[in-house]
Design an enzyme around this catalytic site. Structure first.
Site, PDB file in Angstrom:
ATOM      1  N   HIS A  77       0.854  -1.180   0.000  1.00 23.00           N
ATOM      2  CA  HIS A  77       0.000   0.000   0.000  1.00 23.00           C
ATOM      3  C   HIS A  77       0.890   1.229   0.000  1.00 23.00           C
ATOM      4  O   HIS A  77       2.086   1.144   0.315  1.00 23.00           O
ATOM      5  CB  HIS A  77      -0.896   0.009   1.235  1.00 23.00           C
ATOM      6  CG  HIS A  77      -1.908  -1.099   1.250  1.00 23.00           C
ATOM      7  ND1 HIS A  77      -2.945  -1.165   0.352  1.00 23.00           N
ATOM      8  CD2 HIS A  77      -2.024  -2.193   2.052  1.00 23.00           C
ATOM      9  CE1 HIS A  77      -3.675  -2.252   0.599  1.00 23.00           C
ATOM     10  NE2 HIS A  77      -3.135  -2.894   1.622  1.00 23.00           N
TER      11      HIS A  77
ATOM     12  N   CYS B 281      -0.654   2.679  -4.275  1.00 23.96           N
ATOM     13  CA  CYS B 281      -1.430   3.873  -4.568  1.00 23.96           C
ATOM     14  C   CYS B 281      -0.626   5.129  -4.293  1.00 23.96           C
ATOM     15  O   CYS B 281       0.248   5.159  -3.439  1.00 23.96           O
ATOM     16  CB  CYS B 281      -2.702   3.891  -3.736  1.00 23.96           C
ATOM     17  SG  CYS B 281      -3.977   2.800  -4.381  1.00 23.96           S
TER      18      CYS B 281
END
Length: 469
Positions: A297, A340
């Protein structure tokens, strides 16, 4: 998926014979890796792969129409796709409409024009270049072309040997190759200006291509390919289903490309930094390159460890500056980051987002990175956007990247060009994600390339070695 669409594909597949399937596979090689096509034994499986690659779908059958037109199945065009030979000829004259390259059209046309005796002659003249088991009597001309491509005997910009073979007994076909080459030269005389490689602008606006040096790739292994793959987090809601598929794909591709490939799973933020630093301190004098994949992430300029702490992308890349890693000075250092960089949208059931949940406005990697020479960073997404991952098959960006490398490395295409094709393909997709609205919404993903490479980076495949499943 639309029932009528499935029925159409079923009916078309039932009408195709073995040789036609082989032709369809050959004509699709610009879009589907050879390893996938080789495993296909019947038309239904072929159409499934085209759907996976988003080459055909309900409401968009342009590529299927073109394929059927190329192999002369006008009857199927008329009966199932509402088209005709004349209509296809008009459509394919529109610039950019044809998806089958002129190169592959040429080879297919040659294979169709050669008589059985001609094919025997070609095989006889290739005895010193190809193994005997690839030149057996039952090997078709398309199969021979595939072996010639694998062994780099022919490629899009070099058909010299094929011309030399054909000129003795099929001067008419050699002439077709000459015409093809003249058209290619004409395209080079008037190229579309691009910013990837430098060029001189002439007084009349014509671009003169300057020679671009290539990084040396002479050692075996070429270098380390390190995969830092975070799957299981301390907080289970952040677990990244599908990321194991990404690791498998990268290992398959970079072992094939002769890199020493190693994967490290489920690292805390501090461990990510320490692992990268560890590899920067190794002796790379007998290696050509360093490649690092990071799957996790992310937030603004950061990668998240399984402990919910963050490490800065800048700090990771800086480990490989010329002063911190002198044995790689002047050699390419390549980072691929699947994480992301923004907060647009929410995770879906079938498509997840590599986003930690923090609603801060995110940004691209730091602007100081380009000050470091010979570094390329491939980011799965740009500022303010999510990076999507399928729970069954892995992340959209990494899977597309691996497919494109399998497809284009054998053709001698440089990494920057490969990444540009990845940008085009991923940027053209839409992903359905859930939000507060019933039925979800469509989101986009746009990868990004950040580079200070000074030369072309070309990953050469082992001579005569196709990729393995």
């Amino acid at each position: 998926m639309n029932t009528d669409f499935h029925k159409l594909l079923f009916e078309v597949s039932e009408a195709l014979v073995t040789d036609e399937l082989a032709a369809l596979k050959f004509l699709s090689l610009d879009h589907v890796p050879m390893r996938k096509l080789e495993a296909i034994q019947e038309p239904k499986a072929f159409f499934e792969v085209l759907q996976e690659k988003d080459m055909i779908e309900a409401g968009d059958l342009a590529f299927l129409r073109e394929l059927l037109y190329r192999i002369g199945r006008i009857d199927l065009l008329a009966a199932h796709l509402g088209s005709s030979r004349e209509q296809m000829e008009r459509d394919l004259q529109v610039q950019g409409r044809a998806k089958v390259s002129a190169y592959r059209q040429l080879l297919y046309g040659i294979a169709e024009d050669l008589t059985p005796e001609d094919v025997k002659s070609v095989k006889f003249l290739l005895q010193k270049q190809l193994p005997k088991n690839k030149l057996q009597d039952n090997a078709s001309m398309l199969q021979v072309f595939l072996e010639m491509e694998r062994n780099r005997i022919i490629k899009e910009d070099d058909l010299t040997m094929l011309k030399d073979i054909l000129k003795a007994f099929r001067a008419d076909i050699k002439k077709k190759i000459d015409i093809y080459e003249e058209k290619k030269k004409e395209e080079l005389r008037y190229p579309v200006p691009v910013s990837v490689h430098p060029g001189e602008q002439g007084a009349e606006g014509k671009t003169t291509n300057l020679p671009v040096e290539t990084y040396k790739m002479k050692n075996i292994p070429h270098g380390y390919c390190v995969i830092l793959n975070n799957y299981i987090f301390n907080n289970p809601k952040y677990n990244r289903k599908g990321t194991v598929k990404d690791g498998e794909a990268v290992k398959r591709v970079f072992q094939w490309l002769q890199f020493e490939t190693v994967e490290h799973m489920d690292l805390e933020a501090k461990e990510i930094y320490e692992k990268v630093k560890e590899y920067s301190k190794r002796d790379h004098r007998n290696m050509d390159c360093f490649v690092c994949f990071i799957f996790s992430h992310g937030e603004k300029q950061k990668i998240k460890g399984i402990d919910d702490e963050f490490v800065n992308i800048k700090d990771l890349v800086s480990c490989f500056s010329g002063s911190n890693c002198p044995s790689l000075a002047g050699k390419p250092k390549v980072f691929f980051i699947q994480a992301c960089q923004g907060s647009v949208g929410h995770p879906a059931v079938a498509v997840e987002a590599d986003f930690s949940g923090h609603l801060e406005t995110d940004a691209t990697p730091p602007t100081s990175i380009p000050d470091l020479a010979d570094i390329l960073i491939g980011m799965s997404t740009v500022e303010d956007y999510l990076s999507f991952r399928r729970t069954e098959s892995g992340s959209v960006y990494i899977q597309c990247l691996c497919d494109k490398m399998e497809l284009l490395c054998p053709q001698g295409v440089d990494l920057l060009t490969i990444l540009t094709t990845v940008n085009e393909e991923v940027g053209g997709k839409e992903f359905k994600v859930w939000d507060q609205m019933p039925g979800g919404k469509l989101e986009k993903q746009m990868p990004q390339i950040i580079t200070t490479l000074r030369k072309q980076l070309i990953f050469e495949i082992p001579q005569g070695q196709p990729i393995k499943e």
